[in-house]
Design an enzyme around this catalytic site. Sequence first.
Site, PDB file in Angstrom:
ATOM      1  CD  GLU A 218      42.791  52.629 -15.854  1.00 32.26           C
ATOM      2  OE1 GLU A 218      43.734  51.918 -16.234  1.00 32.26           O
ATOM      3  OE2 GLU A 218      42.013  52.287 -14.948  1.00 32.26           O
ATOM      4  CB  CYS A 252      47.676  55.297 -19.343  1.00 35.57           C
ATOM      5  SG  CYS A 252      46.546  53.993 -19.845  1.00 35.57           S
TER       6      CYS A 252
END
Length: 459
Positions: A218, A252
């Site tokens: 990720e 993020c």
Amino acid sequence: MNVRNPVTGRIERPLAPVPPDRLAGVAAELRMMAPAWRDADRGTLLSRFGAALAADDELLAALVADTGRVAESLLERQIVAGLIDRWVRQAPALLAPPAEFPASLPGVHVGGDLVPYELVGAITPWNFPLLLGLIDAVPALAAGCAVVVKPSEVTPRFIEPLMRLVPDGLPLRVVEGDGATGSALVDLVDAVVFTGSVPTGRLVAQAAARAFVPAYLELGGKDPAIVLAGADLDRATSAILWGGTANAGQSCQSIERVYVAREVHDEFLTLLADKAAQVGLTCEGGPIGPIIAPEQPDVLAAHLADAVAKGAVVHTGGEIERHGGGHWCRPTVLSGVDHTMLVMTEETFGPLLPVMAVDGPDEAVALANDSVYGLSAAVFAATEEEARAVAARLHAGAVSVNDASLTALVHEGEKHSFRLSGLGGSRMGPASISRFLRRRAFLVNRSDAADPWWHATKE
């Protein structure tokens, strides 16, 4: 390396990486625990862990010391407690053996079971130390794996109070360390999960390939928000302001660029800037915490300087401030931006909201997709149908409709990262537990026919 206080800027202690031989010992200890864990009442132990975590003030204080923020740390602890509870409830059904069925070959039936990886390693970042330290560890534990977590060297204070909460028999270890520790960990585990930057993610993937273990990555994001002409601008500006500045933009899935229909651009910009100007820093009693990582102020300053040099206009914020020794950045609204600027193309990881006027949905989609990233996005429109039509054209793993950054709060939706934002199975939703399981098939011949397909042999 040293452990720095993000509020005061002071070095508080040296980092204490676990020595390589001790890391190998931790891995061996967890492997010894794994067989008993697969047969244990995993739900009971995980529930005990979650309840202790939800009530522990020492853990909360350590998170606040690690990150310099309070509201997000409270929310982080709450989300993790809910995450554990959800997996305790969902895992038994998800781990049921697949139903047997007849094969195409007469007399043969296909059954199977699910086999957890013995030891999973997680290498996690500094922006949400507890949540991102456990978001993959918990489903892996629920699946029957043992887990070792190596959090970021920037935020290690939470490790000790967290480990005090781990019940006997729960095969979870969280170790302090740096990049070398994370690199060594890859060679000790059967599967690795990494959350962090694209360059480091590439190194983890290469190391995992050499070790011949699966890697789930990720990575970064440059999330766009699109605001169409008929959208509720009050709702859109509030959502985008939160989505771009919560945790000081150090997420993020933060909104990092905004594309607004030209006919409502000026009204949107004024409203967004007015709201942003009212959001203060935590050192002044507001919600915006400090810049956590020591190298991040330079990134924000470079993006701001590049944008201003190329003609961008700063409406709020726009400077890296020093208060009490720490670095801070107020919510910063920019206009007059374009894709020649770093602030529109590279991950900023700060509370910057560049706003660009566009001539309709087609241009908005083209610009939103003009990125090496594809983590998530947001679309605001007059109707859900109009927003969904635009959302379906975006190269992003999750799209919030008439809201922003919902992936920070809603973990039930299965998704994949697009482009350089990640690799591997979904981290979210029920399917995410399957990353930690191998499927084994049992092919059973129940035919009573003599030699049904084999080579003919003499009696």
